[in-house]
Design a protein around this motif. Structure first.
Motif, PDB file in Angstrom:
ATOM      1  N   SER A  12       0.832  -1.211   0.000  1.00  0.00           N
ATOM      2  CA  SER A  12       0.000   0.000   0.000  1.00  0.00           C
ATOM      3  C   SER A  12       0.860   1.251   0.000  1.00  0.00           C
ATOM      4  O   SER A  12       0.539   2.238  -0.663  1.00  0.00           O
ATOM      5  CB  SER A  12      -0.930   0.023   1.220  1.00  0.00           C
ATOM      6  N   ASP A  50      -5.918  -1.498  -4.817  1.00  0.00           N
ATOM      7  CA  ASP A  50      -5.209  -2.002  -3.641  1.00  0.00           C
ATOM      8  C   ASP A  50      -6.103  -2.987  -2.892  1.00  0.00           C
ATOM      9  O   ASP A  50      -7.010  -2.586  -2.182  1.00  0.00           O
ATOM     10  CB  ASP A  50      -4.801  -0.827  -2.740  1.00  0.00           C
ATOM     11  N   GLU A  51      -5.851  -4.268  -3.083  1.00  0.00           N
ATOM     12  CA  GLU A  51      -6.652  -5.347  -2.492  1.00  0.00           C
ATOM     13  C   GLU A  51      -8.149  -5.091  -2.705  1.00  0.00           C
ATOM     14  O   GLU A  51      -8.915  -5.081  -1.734  1.00  0.00           O
ATOM     15  CB  GLU A  51      -6.343  -5.493  -0.989  1.00  0.00           C
TER      16      GLU A  51
HETATM   17 MG   LIG Z   1      -2.059  -2.787   2.139  1.00  0.00          MG
END
Ligand SMILES: [Mg+2]
Ligand SMILES: Nc1ncnc2c1ncn2[C@@H]1O[C@H](COP(=O)(O)OP(=O)(O)O)[C@@H](O)[C@H]1O
Length: 325
Positions: free
Chosen positions: A48, A180-181
């Motif tokens: 991240s 992001d995920e």
């Molecule tokens: Mg992360």
């Protein structure tokens, strides 16, 4: 052809009361036009922080880029002013986060949240923005788009909220989508639908995607190329088929062995022992050595460089190719 995004030797530091945390440590990778690039690793490895560095969006955290360059479409983003970055965000590079609940504004109707970016970046009127918002909701597969435009975020399921976030991200037709995920909070069926949606939109708009995940299964399903990240560094990178056919870094191998279906059915799944190090005080040498079954003395003192094994497949391991003893 020059890549769309070229990250070189990126270093990002979080200031803390005790000592600074180097969450991104000399990270380099490229993303080409229309390519889906995966960044994979356990929680706390700096995925991240890498994404947020690209957009310089640290959500109030005391983070700073202290080294490297981030070239995007011919400009170094690290040299842009805050005002120039505001124009890049959303319009040229959009980001979708993990948690579809906290990423939407609960006090604003869904349609207005989609229209907001269009009105701000594309200087179109409210009515046109609403029509475009309906189109976008249809694109991302939200049923009865006209009616859902005036709904509130809490009236949507998790999967539908993630679709809305993707619609917001796509509103200005970004050249790069950072996800992001995006499916981590969703159940498996919905996860599958969202990944297929991202791939379809990539085809349709020709955008590039940086997809962050802790799940190599997601990588196999979606990515053209991939980098494994461990403790702030990239330890292996390859074209996806090559990574799965011949994983070289013991960490990538361990991630694969912990994946259901990653091993032959007769062999039991092996969760990776231990946890990634605290980045305020990382181990010397290869940061994976305390968890590595094939580490030798040199691994404790020498940080291995990311070196090519065959052309685009590169690995940072002194023991590359060695068999477990
Ligand atoms: Mg992360
Ligand atoms: N807001 C913050 N303040 C201080 N340190 C942080 C913050 N966010 C992340 N970090 C540090 O950066 C490391 C990497 O975090 P992150 O990029 O979120 O990892 P990942 O996304 O791979 O799970 C963490 O292990 C932590 O040490």
């Amino acid at each position: 052809m020059a890549p769309l995004l070229s990250v070189r030797d990126l270093v990002t530091v979080f200031e803390s009361k005790t000592r600074p945390v180097q969450a991104v440590d000399s990270v380099s990778f490229e993303i080409r036009e229309g390519e889906v690039f995966g960044l994979v690793g356990e929680s706390g490895c700096g995925k991240s922080a890498t994404c947020r560095s690209i957009l310089r969006l640290f959500a109030g955290a005391p983070a700073r880029i202290t080294g490297g360059t981030i070239e995007f479409a011919g400009r170094d983003l690290t040299c842009l002013s805050e005002a120039e970055m505001t124009r890049v965000r959303g319009r040229e590079i959009a980001m979708v986060f993990q948690d579809p609940m906290t990423s939407l504004n609960p006090t604003m109707r869904v349609g207005d949240q989609i229209a907001e970016g269009l009105i701000r970046h594309e200087s179109i009127g409210r009515r046109a923005a609403r029509l475009e918002a309906i189109e976008l909701l249809k694109q991302v597969g939200v049923p009865s788009a006209e009616q859902r435009l005036d709904s509130w975020p809490h009236e949507f399921s998790g999967g539908m909220r993630q679709r809305v976030l993707i619609a917001i991200a796509l509103a200005c037709r970004p050249k790069l989508l950072i996800a992001d995920e995006p499916t981590t909070a969703l159940d498996v069926t919905i996860q599958d639908q969202i990944l297929k949606l991202i791939l379809r939109l990539r085809e349709q708009y020709g955008m590039s995607v940086l997809l962050v995940t802790h799940d190599l299964g997601v990588v196999a399903q979606t990515c053209d190329r991939v980098a494994t990240m461990y403790a702030g560094r990239i330890v292996e990178t390859a074209e996806t088929p090559s990574l799965f056919a011949r994983p070289l870094h013991p960490y990538t191998i361990a991630l694969l062995n912990s994946l259901p279906g990653g091993k032959k059915r007769s062999e039991p799944l092996q969760p990776i022992g231990g946890a990634p190090p605290n980045l305020a005080d990382p181990p010397p040498g290869c940061r994976f050595h305390p968890r590595c079954s094939i580490a030798v003395e040199a691994c404790r003192s020498t940080a291995p460089a990311l070196l090519p094994v065959d052309a685009p497949h590169r690995v940072a391991c002194l023991r590359r190719g060695a068999e477990p003893s």
